[in-house]
Scaffold this motif. Structure first.
Motif: not given
Lengths: 133, 133
Positions: A87-89, A94, A96, A98, A123-127
DNA sequence: TTCCAAATGAAAGGGTTTTTCAATTGGCCG
DNA sequence: CGGCCAATTGAAAAACCCTTTCATTTGGAA
């Protein structure tokens, strides 16, 4: 991580230790060029070629993972979770980890529906991280 | 798809129609170079630059999606499912879309746990299609 | 048919990644 | 401890891939 290299029969060179330290000291997304820059502050004789090779080596051993974000498709981040995802900012880069539990159901369902045998997943999340929101 | 271009005010050039036809006629993963090759059989005067531009245009309009597979990070496939994801056969590169429903729960859970606000996600599965197993 | 903004592509530019190969070095072994 | 050798390294070159530029062409509205 250094012990991990050892255990797999790889030599502990100053260059590898520098790359290792760079990947361990933050939890940011880093491109090979950035790893080179930072690594040279630790061991001035560090070449681009070695950075590429070492990052791939660390990936094979599961210590880092590649991240395919918006900003180019070649970046690496430390893999803290065994078999996890990132999970990328988007603001500060940064990262994290999961765990991927909870995805299995979706994967099995998709496999059943399509007849495919699923062998790997990405799977990658960005936010935005709490600090950047 | 052609009508979609029209509707958004884009000109229907022979080059765009060629790229469009290429992306529609199979459901394989295609690199820009492959799209160029195939497109030239339809419209011989087709340039690399236009292929890149057209693929990005089709992606913005939601007609194709980028796939970040094992074999390079720049490939495109037709997007059949609205807001879906790709399942790619590692052997024949056939691509199947699947809806992303079922992922939301995992995303919300992860957002809650980490404090991140999740704005986008990337999910890809790879495996073997029924024919290639 | 005329016209013009949109679209095109050849060539140049730029950046990234890989290959090559001679030189160096970690760490095993005597 | 010192020698040895396969593993490792990095500079340079090559290969690759993608984007920019800009003069030319063209779709489609009027």
């Amino acid at each position: 991580m250094a012990q991990g290299l050892r255990a797999h029969g790889y030599k502990l060179t100053a260059q590898r230790l520098a790359v290792l330290q760079v990947m361990q000291e933050g939890n940011e997304l880093l491109t090979p060029a950035e790893v080179l820059d930072r690594g040279r502050k630790i061991h001035s004789r560090l070449g681009m070629t070695t950075v590429y090779r070492t990052l791939e080596l660390l990936r094979e051993l599961g210590f880092v993972r590649r991240v395919h974000g918006a900003e180019g498709c070649r970046a690496y981040a430390q893999a803290r979770e065994q078999d996890g995802h990132h999970l990328v900012c988007q603001a500060c880069r940064r990262v994290v980890d999961f765990p991927c539990s909870g995805l299995n159901e979706l994967i099995e369902q998709t496999a059943r529906r399509t007849g495919f045998s699923v062998e790997s997943h990405l799977l990658e999340l960005a936010g935005l991280c709490p600090a950047c929101q």
